[in-house]
Design a protein around this motif. Structure first.
Motif, PDB file in Angstrom:
ATOM      1  N   ASP A 174      -2.643 -10.986  22.789  1.00  0.00           N
ATOM      2  CA  ASP A 174      -3.946 -11.066  22.351  1.00  0.00           C
ATOM      3  C   ASP A 174      -4.610 -12.150  23.435  1.00  0.00           C
ATOM      4  N   GLU A 198      -8.856 -12.908  20.306  1.00  0.00           N
ATOM      5  CA  GLU A 198     -10.122 -12.203  20.731  1.00  0.00           C
ATOM      6  C   GLU A 198     -11.255 -12.291  19.597  1.00  0.00           C
ATOM      7  N   GLY A 201     -11.267  -8.666  26.827  1.00  0.00           N
ATOM      8  CA  GLY A 201     -10.339  -8.813  25.881  1.00  0.00           C
ATOM      9  C   GLY A 201      -8.967  -7.833  25.763  1.00  0.00           C
ATOM     10  N   SER A 202      -7.879  -8.016  25.142  1.00  0.00           N
ATOM     11  CA  SER A 202      -6.924  -7.308  25.378  1.00  0.00           C
ATOM     12  C   SER A 202      -7.096  -5.933  24.382  1.00  0.00           C
ATOM     13  N   SER A 203      -8.175  -6.069  23.882  1.00  0.00           N
ATOM     14  CA  SER A 203      -8.649  -4.708  22.618  1.00  0.00           C
ATOM     15  C   SER A 203      -9.214  -3.735  23.985  1.00  0.00           C
ATOM     16  N   LYS A 263      -4.495  -7.263  33.361  1.00  0.00           N
ATOM     17  CA  LYS A 263      -3.827  -6.805  32.387  1.00  0.00           C
ATOM     18  C   LYS A 263      -4.541  -6.314  31.265  1.00  0.00           C
ATOM     19  N   CYS A 264      -5.448  -6.845  30.925  1.00  0.00           N
ATOM     20  CA  CYS A 264      -6.624  -6.340  30.005  1.00  0.00           C
ATOM     21  C   CYS A 264      -7.196  -4.870  30.450  1.00  0.00           C
TER      22      CYS A 264
END
Ligand code: VTB
Ligand code: MG
Ligand code: MG
Length: 363
Positions: free
Chosen positions: A306, A18, A339-341, A247-248
């Motif tokens: 990630d 990311e 992003g996953s964050s 999912k993110c």
């Protein structure tokens, strides 16, 4: 209580993919979308696809990464493709990434100037995205409120095999709406006649789309998008890309691989022919006659920690505007990166090559 450092923590908490590749991923989908935009409405869907595939490949090969395409599109339509297994990136050090691509999602939409075409891709660490064939997946996609509802009501779950009414009841409860107020997006195909009938009989509203079930899936996780659920059999690559984004964002997808001949109710002969053609290749990916019917959930489709996702509008849709061209190759593009964050960006990018001819303007 104030949270003065949340943004800092989120940005610093992003994984290596990311933080190093997400801004560049945006440039990849932007380039593919701009290339496709010159072909909008010309009725040449394969050429439209080809120019976006080529732009995407050129941009991917500039990135400091060791990338492998794990699922894409192309062989089903015999369209030009970034093929499954293709290595992209510089391959001189750099992070290892698995990639899902759809350089032009909605080739017919773009070729006919119809809303909803996008350029889209996702990346994750090795093993972080489902490696599978380009066939169909039967899918059901819902937003984060449904995930929360399931957690708070053990035993009540979205179920790919349940009657549509069961799933609509759960979504209605989760969103605190009446079923009559829900909108379900589904591809307008004869294979979906029964499902469409069931949705209507349950009282919900149907939004038939001629193509493009990926962004509507992502839209289930965006409040105010007017999409509450996506159902039906569509592309498997599109399902993996949906899974990466959803999912993110905290939503959920359930899916199952299905051969197009089976989904489209073709003759036993046609099904046998497709199986003979495709099963050997599927088996190399670990998909057998025994496990092809297994349910694939969000974690299975996008197990990565990630994950990054980027989509750029080609023709305007309900989430993204299409490309505007200003002459001399100058263009304005609208994208969504996730992003996953948990950092989500809607970007409005203007490429000004001729600064005198194309003065920056607000709108
Ligand atoms: C599906 C859907 C895509 O093409 O792959 C569809 O997921 C193809 O379905 O969003 P058919 O074979 O029935 O035409 C799209 O609509 C566009 O790529
Ligand atoms: Mg495509
Ligand atoms: Mg597609």
């Amino acid at each position: 209580m104030t949270h003065p450092r949340i943004a800092e923590e989120m940005i610093n908490g992003a994984g290596p993919i990311e933080s190093s590749l997400l801004p560049r991923l945006l440039h990849v989908t932007e380039a593919a979308a701009i290339a496709a935009s010159y072909q909008i409405g010309r009725g040449e869907k394969n050429f439209c696809d080809q120019v976006s595939v080529e732009a995407m490949r050129r941009m991917l090969n500039c990135l400091d990464m060791r990338g492998i395409i794990k699922i894409g599109e192309g062989e089903r339509d015999e369209a030009p493709m970034l093929f499954i297994g293709e290595k992209v990136g510089k391959w001189e050090g750099g992070v290892e990434v698995d990639i899902a691509v759809d350089p032009l999602e909605g080739t017919n939409l773009a070729a006919n100037g119809i809303p909803g075409a996008i350029s889209v891709m996702a990346m994750a660490e090795r093993g972080g995205l489902f490696h599978g064939p380009d066939i169909y997946m039967d899918k059901i996609v819902v937003g984060p409120q449904v995930v929360k509802y399931e957690r708070e009501h053990p035993g009540e779950r979205i179920d790919l095999d349940a009657p549509v009414l069961h799933n609509l009841r759960i979504v209605a409860e989760a969103l605190d709406r009446n079923i009559e107020e829900l909108v379900v997006v589904i591809l307008e195909r004869s294979r979906h006649e029964q499902k469409i009938k069931e949705i209507r009989e349950a009282g919900a509203r149907v939004n038939l789309v001629s193509d493009g079930d990926l962004m509507p899936g992502v839209a289930t996780a965006i409040r105010g998008s007017g999409v509450h659920m996506v159902l039906g059999a569509g592309g498997s690559g599109e399902a993996v890309l949906t899974a990466a984004a959803i999912k993110c964002l905290g939503g959920k997808i359930l899916a199952r691989l299905v051969l197009p001949s089976v989904a489209n109710g073709k003759s036993a002969e046609a099904i046998a022919k497709e199986k003979a053609e495709k099963m050997p290749r599927l088996e190399k990916m670990g998909i057998t006659e025994e496990n092809i019917n297994n349910i694939l959930d969000t974690e299975r489709l996008a197990p990565g920690k990630d994950i990054i996702f980027a989509a750029t509008g080609v023709t305007s849709g309900s989430v993204l505007n299409g490309v505007s061209l200003f002459g001399e190759g100058d263009a304005r593009v609208n994208s969504l990166t996730i992003g996953s964050s948990g950092v989500v960006k809607f970007t409005d990018t203007i490429y000004i090559h001729d600064k005198e001819a194309n003065v920056l303007r607000f709108r």
